[in-house]
Design a protein around this motif. Sequence first.
Motif, PDB file in Angstrom:
ATOM      1  N   UNK A  53     -20.824 -50.071   9.855  1.00  0.00           N
ATOM      2  CA  UNK A  53     -20.490 -50.626   8.531  1.00  0.00           C
ATOM      3  C   UNK A  53     -20.657 -49.571   7.445  1.00  0.00           C
ATOM      4  N   UNK A  54     -21.730 -48.798   7.504  1.00  0.00           N
ATOM      5  CA  UNK A  54     -21.939 -47.751   6.499  1.00  0.00           C
ATOM      6  C   UNK A  54     -20.898 -46.651   6.624  1.00  0.00           C
ATOM      7  N   UNK A  55     -20.555 -46.302   7.864  1.00  0.00           N
ATOM      8  CA  UNK A  55     -19.548 -45.263   8.076  1.00  0.00           C
ATOM      9  C   UNK A  55     -18.184 -45.742   7.591  1.00  0.00           C
ATOM     10  N   UNK A  56     -17.853 -46.979   7.877  1.00  0.00           N
ATOM     11  CA  UNK A  56     -16.604 -47.566   7.397  1.00  0.00           C
ATOM     12  C   UNK A  56     -16.569 -47.562   5.874  1.00  0.00           C
ATOM     13  N   UNK A  57     -17.678 -47.909   5.249  1.00  0.00           N
ATOM     14  CA  UNK A  57     -17.753 -47.883   3.789  1.00  0.00           C
ATOM     15  C   UNK A  57     -17.498 -46.477   3.244  1.00  0.00           C
ATOM     16  N   UNK A  58     -18.076 -45.483   3.892  1.00  0.00           N
ATOM     17  CA  UNK A  58     -17.869 -44.097   3.443  1.00  0.00           C
ATOM     18  C   UNK A  58     -16.390 -43.725   3.532  1.00  0.00           C
ATOM     19  N   UNK A  59     -15.732 -44.069   4.643  1.00  0.00           N
ATOM     20  CA  UNK A  59     -14.304 -43.743   4.779  1.00  0.00           C
ATOM     21  C   UNK A  59     -13.461 -44.498   3.753  1.00  0.00           C
ATOM     22  N   UNK A 117     -29.656 -40.941   7.950  1.00  0.00           N
ATOM     23  CA  UNK A 117     -28.681 -39.925   7.560  1.00  0.00           C
ATOM     24  C   UNK A 117     -27.313 -40.523   7.289  1.00  0.00           C
ATOM     25  N   UNK A 118     -26.878 -41.464   8.122  1.00  0.00           N
ATOM     26  CA  UNK A 118     -25.592 -42.140   7.920  1.00  0.00           C
ATOM     27  C   UNK A 118     -25.600 -42.887   6.596  1.00  0.00           C
ATOM     28  N   UNK A 119     -26.682 -43.595   6.342  1.00  0.00           N
ATOM     29  CA  UNK A 119     -26.782 -44.355   5.099  1.00  0.00           C
ATOM     30  C   UNK A 119     -26.729 -43.433   3.886  1.00  0.00           C
ATOM     31  N   UNK A 120     -27.451 -42.338   3.943  1.00  0.00           N
ATOM     32  CA  UNK A 120     -27.448 -41.382   2.824  1.00  0.00           C
ATOM     33  C   UNK A 120     -26.058 -40.779   2.623  1.00  0.00           C
ATOM     34  N   UNK A 121     -25.384 -40.427   3.702  1.00  0.00           N
ATOM     35  CA  UNK A 121     -24.036 -39.845   3.580  1.00  0.00           C
ATOM     36  C   UNK A 121     -23.044 -40.860   3.022  1.00  0.00           C
ATOM     37  N   UNK A 122     -23.172 -42.121   3.438  1.00  0.00           N
ATOM     38  CA  UNK A 122     -22.279 -43.167   2.917  1.00  0.00           C
ATOM     39  C   UNK A 122     -22.481 -43.333   1.410  1.00  0.00           C
ATOM     40  N   UNK A 173     -33.098 -42.471  -2.051  1.00  0.00           N
ATOM     41  CA  UNK A 173     -32.170 -42.166  -3.145  1.00  0.00           C
ATOM     42  C   UNK A 173     -32.814 -42.450  -4.504  1.00  0.00           C
ATOM     43  N   UNK A 174     -33.715 -41.588  -4.950  1.00  0.00           N
ATOM     44  CA  UNK A 174     -34.333 -41.826  -6.261  1.00  0.00           C
ATOM     45  C   UNK A 174     -33.304 -41.724  -7.372  1.00  0.00           C
ATOM     46  N   UNK A 175     -33.548 -42.458  -8.438  1.00  0.00           N
ATOM     47  CA  UNK A 175     -32.613 -42.470  -9.568  1.00  0.00           C
ATOM     48  C   UNK A 175     -32.359 -41.065 -10.097  1.00  0.00           C
ATOM     49  N   UNK A 176     -31.087 -40.787 -10.326  1.00  0.00           N
ATOM     50  CA  UNK A 176     -30.712 -39.522 -10.938  1.00  0.00           C
ATOM     51  C   UNK A 176     -30.554 -38.358  -9.982  1.00  0.00           C
ATOM     52  N   UNK A 177     -31.104 -38.485  -8.778  1.00  0.00           N
ATOM     53  CA  UNK A 177     -31.013 -37.371  -7.839  1.00  0.00           C
ATOM     54  C   UNK A 177     -29.750 -37.512  -6.994  1.00  0.00           C
ATOM     55  N   UNK A 178     -29.039 -36.414  -6.801  1.00  0.00           N
ATOM     56  CA  UNK A 178     -27.761 -36.497  -6.110  1.00  0.00           C
ATOM     57  C   UNK A 178     -27.684 -35.658  -4.838  1.00  0.00           C
ATOM     58  N   UNK A 179     -28.781 -35.126  -4.360  1.00  0.00           N
ATOM     59  CA  UNK A 179     -28.715 -34.288  -3.160  1.00  0.00           C
ATOM     60  C   UNK A 179     -29.379 -34.934  -1.950  1.00  0.00           C
ATOM     61  N   UNK A 180     -29.510 -36.247  -1.958  1.00  0.00           N
ATOM     62  CA  UNK A 180     -30.208 -36.917  -0.863  1.00  0.00           C
ATOM     63  C   UNK A 180     -29.494 -36.754   0.470  1.00  0.00           C
ATOM     64  N   UNK A 181     -28.166 -36.761   0.480  1.00  0.00           N
ATOM     65  CA  UNK A 181     -27.455 -36.590   1.753  1.00  0.00           C
ATOM     66  C   UNK A 181     -27.636 -35.164   2.277  1.00  0.00           C
ATOM     67  N   UNK A 182     -27.638 -34.196   1.388  1.00  0.00           N
ATOM     68  CA  UNK A 182     -27.885 -32.813   1.815  1.00  0.00           C
ATOM     69  C   UNK A 182     -29.267 -32.687   2.442  1.00  0.00           C
ATOM     70  N   UNK A 183     -30.252 -33.355   1.842  1.00  0.00           N
ATOM     71  CA  UNK A 183     -31.600 -33.343   2.416  1.00  0.00           C
ATOM     72  C   UNK A 183     -31.597 -33.991   3.797  1.00  0.00           C
TER      73      UNK A 183
END
Length: 182
Positions: free
Chosen positions: A106-112, A44-49, A12-22
């Motif tokens: 934990x990451x999935x719970x955080x996303x929800x 992938x879970x971490x990026x989506x969260x 997740x580099x600063x300013x970039x917002x498409x990391x989960x899509x990648x």
Amino acid sequence: ACWLASQAVCATPRGERNYASRAISFLESLRSQGQVPPEALIHGIHAAAWQQGNLQKGYWAEKADNMFQDLVLLVGDQTKDNGSITFLAYQNRSFSSQDVCMQAAAWTLEAWSKSNSPGSAQRAQAILDEMVSRNSSYTDNYQHLYLTPEAYSNAILAWSKVGEIERANSLLLETLSIYRRG
């Protein structure tokens, strides 16, 4: 090699917002090759969260949840075959399959907890319940790293976001009781 590729794609580099899509594209690429290693799902879970962030609809929470369910199935299958498995999942530390599932939960719970989508609070609660169940059978000395007050806090937040204040308060009181007992 897949671990490094997963980490690079999901970073997740600063300013970039498409990391989960990648991350999703990378996972789809691996699926088309017939193999999705657990490490790729974890990243992938971490990026989506992280991507869910302050979004109102739960698109990324759903993606994280789907990857979490895939991970649980994959890890369960490997555990049945091998008795237990170990991943090199984070900062060159070795984690068991149980560690990995708890962190992914934990990451999935955080996303929800960050979603206002219908059913988000119920899904957050279901994941917390699964974490509690896993933790009760967990014999590793590191259980305190994963079933923390933050997991409960995220479920409380999810209930609060959908206006279920009594449910949130009840879970808060339950949480306080658990942590007061030690």
